[in-house]
Design a protein around this motif. Sequence first.
Motif, PDB file in Angstrom:
ATOM      1  N   GLN A  49      50.024 -78.225 -33.539  1.00 41.75           N
ATOM      2  CA  GLN A  49      49.668 -79.242 -34.351  1.00 41.75           C
ATOM      3  C   GLN A  49      48.092 -79.618 -34.197  1.00 41.75           C
ATOM      4  O   GLN A  49      47.477 -79.747 -34.944  1.00 41.75           O
ATOM      5  N   CYS A 101      44.442 -79.124 -36.465  1.00 40.98           N
ATOM      6  CA  CYS A 101      43.580 -80.133 -37.068  1.00 40.98           C
ATOM      7  C   CYS A 101      42.349 -79.623 -37.274  1.00 40.98           C
ATOM      8  O   CYS A 101      41.558 -78.789 -36.470  1.00 40.98           O
ATOM      9  N   LYS A 102      41.544 -79.708 -38.521  1.00 40.71           N
ATOM     10  CA  LYS A 102      40.364 -79.452 -38.898  1.00 40.71           C
ATOM     11  C   LYS A 102      39.337 -80.335 -38.757  1.00 40.71           C
ATOM     12  O   LYS A 102      38.034 -79.921 -38.875  1.00 40.71           O
ATOM     13  N   SER A 103      39.460 -81.839 -38.439  1.00 48.31           N
ATOM     14  CA  SER A 103      38.296 -82.802 -38.061  1.00 48.31           C
ATOM     15  C   SER A 103      38.941 -83.786 -37.070  1.00 48.31           C
ATOM     16  O   SER A 103      39.921 -83.885 -36.828  1.00 48.31           O
ATOM     17  N   GLU A 124      41.329 -86.308 -38.457  1.00 48.35           N
ATOM     18  CA  GLU A 124      42.653 -85.951 -38.467  1.00 48.35           C
ATOM     19  C   GLU A 124      43.238 -85.840 -37.163  1.00 48.35           C
ATOM     20  O   GLU A 124      44.467 -86.096 -36.872  1.00 48.35           O
ATOM     21  N   ARG A 162      44.259 -89.148 -36.023  1.00 43.32           N
ATOM     22  CA  ARG A 162      45.511 -89.760 -36.598  1.00 43.32           C
ATOM     23  C   ARG A 162      46.799 -88.995 -35.900  1.00 43.32           C
ATOM     24  O   ARG A 162      47.761 -89.762 -35.737  1.00 43.32           O
TER      25      ARG A 162
END
Length: 176
Positions: A135, A139-141, A144, A147
């Motif tokens: 996970q 994450c792309k950013s 994200e 979070r």
Amino acid sequence: MSSESKARGITVTIKYGKGYEETWAVFNGLPDEVRADLIRYFGLDEYAASGLTLNELVINATKVAHGGPIPMPTQAAQAAPDEAQVMQLLKDELGARPIQEPAPKGDPWADAGSSAGSPPWDISEKPAVNPMLAQIEACKSVPELQRLWAENQAAFQDGALMDAYKAKGRALKAAA
């Protein structure tokens, strides 16, 4: 010590100096016992000393007692050891044994290299991987990733997981 041992025994005295008041080290026993005592007492290399005569060993021990460096082995000691000496060294120092020699009972390592079969413990096809690592990687950013951390704080108590989180955050910041 029995009277027979005493009759066949020897005494070696190593003086640390020339005067009578200087320290002495005295070794009594059979020649092999005195040899072992000298090697242990002066911290000599047992393998290198195995090629020395008792006389050469006493001379070397005396040089050490007088503050000199540990002497180099003599010509006789530099000769290549025979196979029996090498095997004895491997057995004594490393606990090795020839393949033909049976392993001692209860030795968990006895069959470690004997066959290409599977080990006695269960091996799964894939090693167990923390699903949170996947996970984190997905994450792309940075928001994200943050979070994901906020929603799973208990999982991030694992130091390795936290290291992966920080590394991914640095990578995302560098790519931005």
